[in-house]
Design a protein around this motif. Sequence first.
Motif, PDB file in Angstrom:
ATOM      1  N   ILE A   1       0.847  -1.189   0.000  1.00 34.71           N
ATOM      2  CA  ILE A   1       0.000   0.000   0.000  1.00 34.71           C
ATOM      3  C   ILE A   1       0.884   1.240   0.000  1.00 34.71           C
ATOM      4  CG2 ILE A   1      -1.788   1.268   1.285  1.00 34.71           C
ATOM      5  CD1 ILE A   1      -2.823  -1.348   0.222  1.00 34.71           C
ATOM      6  N   ASN A   2       0.467   2.236  -0.778  1.00 34.36           N
ATOM      7  CA  ASN A   2       1.195   3.504  -0.810  1.00 34.36           C
ATOM      8  C   ASN A   2       1.035   4.205   0.545  1.00 34.36           C
ATOM      9  OD1 ASN A   2       2.365   5.936  -1.329  1.00 34.36           O
ATOM     10  ND2 ASN A   2       0.860   6.589  -2.876  1.00 34.36           N
ATOM     11  N   ALA A   3       2.133   4.363   1.276  1.00 29.83           N
ATOM     12  CA  ALA A   3       2.082   4.976   2.605  1.00 29.83           C
ATOM     13  C   ALA A   3       2.842   6.288   2.646  1.00 29.83           C
ATOM     14  CB  ALA A   3       2.648   4.010   3.645  1.00 29.83           C
ATOM     15  N   SER A   4       3.017   6.917   1.504  1.00 34.12           N
ATOM     16  CA  SER A   4       3.740   8.189   1.468  1.00 34.12           C
ATOM     17  C   SER A   4       2.994   9.246   2.275  1.00 34.12           C
ATOM     18  CB  SER A   4       3.897   8.671   0.023  1.00 34.12           C
ATOM     19  OG  SER A   4       4.633   7.729  -0.732  1.00 34.12           O
ATOM     20  N   SER A   5       3.721   9.934   3.134  1.00 34.68           N
ATOM     21  CA  SER A   5       3.125  10.929   4.020  1.00 34.68           C
ATOM     22  C   SER A   5       3.725  12.294   3.716  1.00 34.68           C
ATOM     23  CB  SER A   5       3.401  10.537   5.477  1.00 34.68           C
ATOM     24  OG  SER A   5       2.902  11.484   6.372  1.00 34.68           O
ATOM     25  N   PRO A   6       2.936  13.365   3.782  1.00 33.32           N
ATOM     26  CA  PRO A   6       1.498  13.363   4.114  1.00 33.32           C
ATOM     27  C   PRO A   6       0.641  13.081   2.895  1.00 33.32           C
ATOM     28  CG  PRO A   6       2.250  15.605   3.822  1.00 33.32           C
ATOM     29  CD  PRO A   6       3.470  14.728   3.639  1.00 33.32           C
ATOM     30  N   MET A   7      -0.647  12.794   3.143  1.00 30.88           N
ATOM     31  CA  MET A   7      -1.609  12.670   2.063  1.00 30.88           C
ATOM     32  C   MET A   7      -2.716  13.697   2.292  1.00 30.88           C
ATOM     33  SD  MET A   7      -3.898   9.249   2.967  1.00 30.88           S
ATOM     34  CE  MET A   7      -4.970   9.522   1.553  1.00 30.88           C
ATOM     35  N   ARG A   8      -3.360  14.096   1.227  1.00 32.91           N
ATOM     36  CA  ARG A   8      -4.393  15.126   1.323  1.00 32.91           C
ATOM     37  C   ARG A   8      -5.750  14.564   0.890  1.00 32.91           C
ATOM     38  NH1 ARG A   8      -3.289  20.279   2.386  1.00 32.91           N
ATOM     39  NH2 ARG A   8      -1.087  20.936   2.453  1.00 32.91           N
ATOM     40  N   ILE A   9      -6.761  14.976   1.643  1.00 36.62           N
ATOM     41  CA  ILE A   9      -8.147  14.717   1.260  1.00 36.62           C
ATOM     42  C   ILE A   9      -8.847  16.061   1.303  1.00 36.62           C
ATOM     43  CG2 ILE A   9     -10.299  13.541   1.858  1.00 36.62           C
ATOM     44  CD1 ILE A   9      -8.701  11.331   3.105  1.00 36.62           C
ATOM     45  N   GLY A  10      -9.051  16.644   0.143  1.00 36.35           N
ATOM     46  CA  GLY A  10      -9.583  18.005   0.069  1.00 36.35           C
ATOM     47  C   GLY A  10      -8.590  18.965   0.696  1.00 36.35           C
ATOM     48  N   LYS A  11      -9.056  19.765   1.650  1.00 35.77           N
ATOM     49  CA  LYS A  11      -8.183  20.729   2.317  1.00 35.77           C
ATOM     50  C   LYS A  11      -7.503  20.155   3.559  1.00 35.77           C
ATOM     51  CE  LYS A  11     -11.911  22.699   5.157  1.00 35.77           C
ATOM     52  NZ  LYS A  11     -12.596  23.945   5.557  1.00 35.77           N
ATOM     53  N   TYR A  12      -7.767  18.876   3.841  1.00 33.09           N
ATOM     54  CA  TYR A  12      -7.219  18.259   5.054  1.00 33.09           C
ATOM     55  C   TYR A  12      -5.967  17.438   4.723  1.00 33.09           C
ATOM     56  CZ  TYR A  12     -11.825  19.489   6.837  1.00 33.09           C
ATOM     57  OH  TYR A  12     -12.951  20.163   7.189  1.00 33.09           O
ATOM     58  N   ARG A  13      -5.012  17.482   5.645  1.00 35.79           N
ATOM     59  CA  ARG A  13      -3.759  16.756   5.456  1.00 35.79           C
ATOM     60  C   ARG A  13      -3.647  15.681   6.542  1.00 35.79           C
ATOM     61  NH1 ARG A  13       1.978  19.822   5.597  1.00 35.79           N
ATOM     62  NH2 ARG A  13       1.474  19.898   7.817  1.00 35.79           N
ATOM     63  N   ILE A  14      -3.252  14.485   6.135  1.00 34.77           N
ATOM     64  CA  ILE A  14      -3.116  13.364   7.063  1.00 34.77           C
ATOM     65  C   ILE A  14      -1.664  12.953   7.106  1.00 34.77           C
ATOM     66  CG2 ILE A  14      -3.756  10.960   7.516  1.00 34.77           C
ATOM     67  CD1 ILE A  14      -6.433  11.564   6.165  1.00 34.77           C
ATOM     68  N   ASN A  15      -1.107  12.895   8.321  1.00 36.91           N
ATOM     69  CA  ASN A  15       0.293  12.557   8.521  1.00 36.91           C
ATOM     70  C   ASN A  15       0.431  11.260   9.309  1.00 36.91           C
ATOM     71  OD1 ASN A  15       1.752  14.979   7.450  1.00 36.91           O
ATOM     72  ND2 ASN A  15       0.473  16.013   8.979  1.00 36.91           N
ATOM     73  N   ASP A  16       1.614  10.687   9.241  1.00 39.35           N
ATOM     74  CA  ASP A  16       1.997   9.584  10.111  1.00 39.35           C
ATOM     75  C   ASP A  16       2.886  10.113  11.219  1.00 39.35           C
ATOM     76  OD1 ASP A  16       0.667   7.352   9.158  1.00 39.35           O
ATOM     77  OD2 ASP A  16       2.156   6.986   7.582  1.00 39.35           O
ATOM     78  N   PHE A  17       2.951   9.381  12.329  1.00 41.53           N
ATOM     79  CA  PHE A  17       3.824   9.762  13.438  1.00 41.53           C
ATOM     80  C   PHE A  17       5.276   9.778  12.970  1.00 41.53           C
ATOM     81  CE2 PHE A  17       6.044   9.014  17.508  1.00 41.53           C
ATOM     82  CZ  PHE A  17       5.480  10.041  18.254  1.00 41.53           C
ATOM     83  N   HIS A  18       5.627   8.808  12.110  1.00 46.01           N
ATOM     84  CA  HIS A  18       6.917   8.794  11.425  1.00 46.01           C
ATOM     85  C   HIS A  18       6.632   8.723   9.925  1.00 46.01           C
ATOM     86  CE1 HIS A  18       9.093   8.160  15.166  1.00 46.01           C
ATOM     87  NE2 HIS A  18       8.279   7.135  15.441  1.00 46.01           N
ATOM     88  N   ASN A  19       7.509   9.295   9.130  1.00 44.51           N
ATOM     89  CA  ASN A  19       7.349   9.210   7.675  1.00 44.51           C
ATOM     90  C   ASN A  19       7.985   7.910   7.199  1.00 44.51           C
ATOM     91  OD1 ASN A  19       7.044   9.536   4.968  1.00 44.51           O
ATOM     92  ND2 ASN A  19       8.181  11.462   4.825  1.00 44.51           N
TER      93      ASN A  19
END
Length: 609
Positions: free
Chosen positions: A335-353
Amino acid sequence: MIRTPLRPLARILRARETGADPDEIEAENRARRHAEIQDKARRRAEGRLILMAAVFICAFGTVGVRMGSLAASEPVEPQAQASTARIMSQRADITDRNGMVLATNLLTYSLYAHPHQLVDAENTITQLTRIFPDLDPARLRTDLTGDRKFLWIKKKISPEQMQEVHDIGEPGLLFGPREMRLYPNGHIASHILGGSAFGKEGVSSAEVLGVAGVEKAFDGWLRDPANEGAPLALSIDLTAQAAMEEVLASGMSVMNAKGAAGILMEVKTGEIVAMASLPDFDPNDRPKPLLKGDPSDSPLFNRAVQGQYELGSTFKIFPVAQAMDLGLINPNTMINASSPMRIGKYRINDFHNYGGQLSVTDIIVKSSNVGTVRIAQILGPDRQKDFLEKLGFFEPTPIEMVEAPTGKPLVPTRWPAVTSATVAFGHGLAASPLHLAAAYATIANDGRKVTPTLVHRRTRPEGAQVLSPQAADLAISMLRQVVTRGTARASEVPGYEIAGKTGTADKPRPSGGYYENKVVSTFASVFPASNPQYVLLVTLDEPSINRGGGEARTAGVTAAPVAAELLRRLAPLVGLAPITEEKLPEIAARFEPRVEQTAPAAVKLVANN
C-alpha cells in the motif's frame, strides 16, 4: 294439644254413684300424663344424640379426608403472606462467579424520636451530637423542642452507636429494626454493583432499592419473593477484579493519569471477568453526583461503560480485517504509505514518515495512518459504516447496567471522505472502552459477534458472523506482530502470546478542536494469540510520564506496560498457564503460512495509485 284433666267430672260423678274412689281416677290420669312426658323427653334426647353423632361424623370425616389428601400430595413449605411483605421481603444477595458475596443484607437499627416524650431535651441534644458529630445542633434543637410528634434522627446506626444512645436513658429516643445493604468488599467492583438506598420506610422496616449498576438493573429480580432468595451470580471473579483495580491504581499513579479503565472479557461467552473504572467509590457510602462540571470528574462516572472516547489507532485493525474478508487485500499487499496525504483541504500525517510503500501487515505493525486511510478508501464509506455498525459501534452496549444507554457512541451524522479517513484511524467516532473490547472479542471469536454480559452462565443466542474466520485469524496474526516487533513491545509477557494494538488519541476541547497535551491512550489485546480466550483492554485518561528528558503520552509507553502487568497478575488467576517451549514450534508453524500469501494483481494496482 288437648290436655286431659286429672279429675274428669263425668268419671268422678259416676265413681261416686258406684261407690268407687275418685282419687284412683286422678292417680291413673297422673301416671298416664307422666308417661307421655317421659316419652316426649326421651324422643328429644334421642334426636339430640343423633344430631351430635352426625356432627362428629362429618367433622372427623373432613379431618380424615384432609389428612389423606395431604399424605398423598407432594410436601410443600407453607408461605405466609402479610400486608407489609413489600417492605419486609429480603433483597437477594449478589455473588461473583465463584459464589463469593459481593452484596448482602445486614440487620441494623434506625434511631427516631418522639419529642413530646423527652425528659431533658437539652441533654439529649448534647449527647446525640457527641455520638453523631455530623448532626447539626441548631437544627436538632429546633426539631426536638418544636411541635413535631415524630423525628428521624439516623436511618441506620452501628451496634456501638445504639448502645451509646441507649445509655442516654431517654424514653423519647426509640430504635427500629431494619435491614440495610452491605458491600463487604468496599470499593471493589463498586461501579459494577452501583449501590442502593432506602425507598419506602417505616420505623421497623425499610424498602431497599437499587440506585445504579446491576443493583438498579436487576432491582425487580433481587426483590422478587418468587426467586426464594436465590443469589444473582455475576460473571466477574472477585480475586481478578481486586487485582485489576490494584494494578490499574498503581499504573494510573505512575503514569500521572486523571483516570483509568480496564476490562477482562472471555472471548467465547462475552462474560466480563473483571471491569474497573478509576477513581471509584465505596457503595456503602455512595457519594452524591456532580450537578455541574465535567461528569468524568465524579468518582461515580464509569469510564469503561459511560466514557465516550476517540480510541485512536486501536481502530485500524477494523478496516484491514474487513478488506481482507472481502478479498480486496491480504497481509502482503503493498500500500502507498507516502506521508502526508491530502483529502480536500485536510492533510493526514503519520507519526513517522515511512516513505514509499508498506505491506498491510506493516501498516498495522507500524501504525500508519496514511496506509490505513488508503485501505479505507478501497472499502468505501458505505461498507466501512456497515461493518462498524455490525461490530456494535452505533448503539449502546447491552451490558446489564442502567448506565449503559448513556454510553452510546458519538457517531458522525455525515460520512464524507474525510470522516471515513479519520474514523479509519480512530478519530471522529467516540465509543466506550467496552465497545472496543466487544469488537476485539468478535475478531478473536473467529469473526462471530460477541455481546458483553455481567451475568454468569446466561444462555443467549449465538452471535452473527460479521467476519470470516480466515480474515479474523489473519487479523490476530497482525496484532501479534504489533506486540513482537511493533508499537506494543512493552506489553509482551513471555508465554502468553499477547496480540494487541495501541491507540493514542488527542482529547477534544469542549469548545472545539483538540488539546495539544492531553490524550487518551488505549491498549486493546487478545491472548493467547494461537487460541484466543480473553480480551484485555486498558485505557488511561490524560497520562503523562517523563521519559528521555521529556514527557511521553503515547499508549506504547503508558497503557501497554500497565496491560503487561495486568496480564502477569490476571492470567494465573483465571487458570491460564504460560505456553511452554515444547509448544513453540507448533505455534510458529501455525502462523508461518500467512506470510506466504500474495495480493491479487488488481489490488496491487489500486494500492500503488
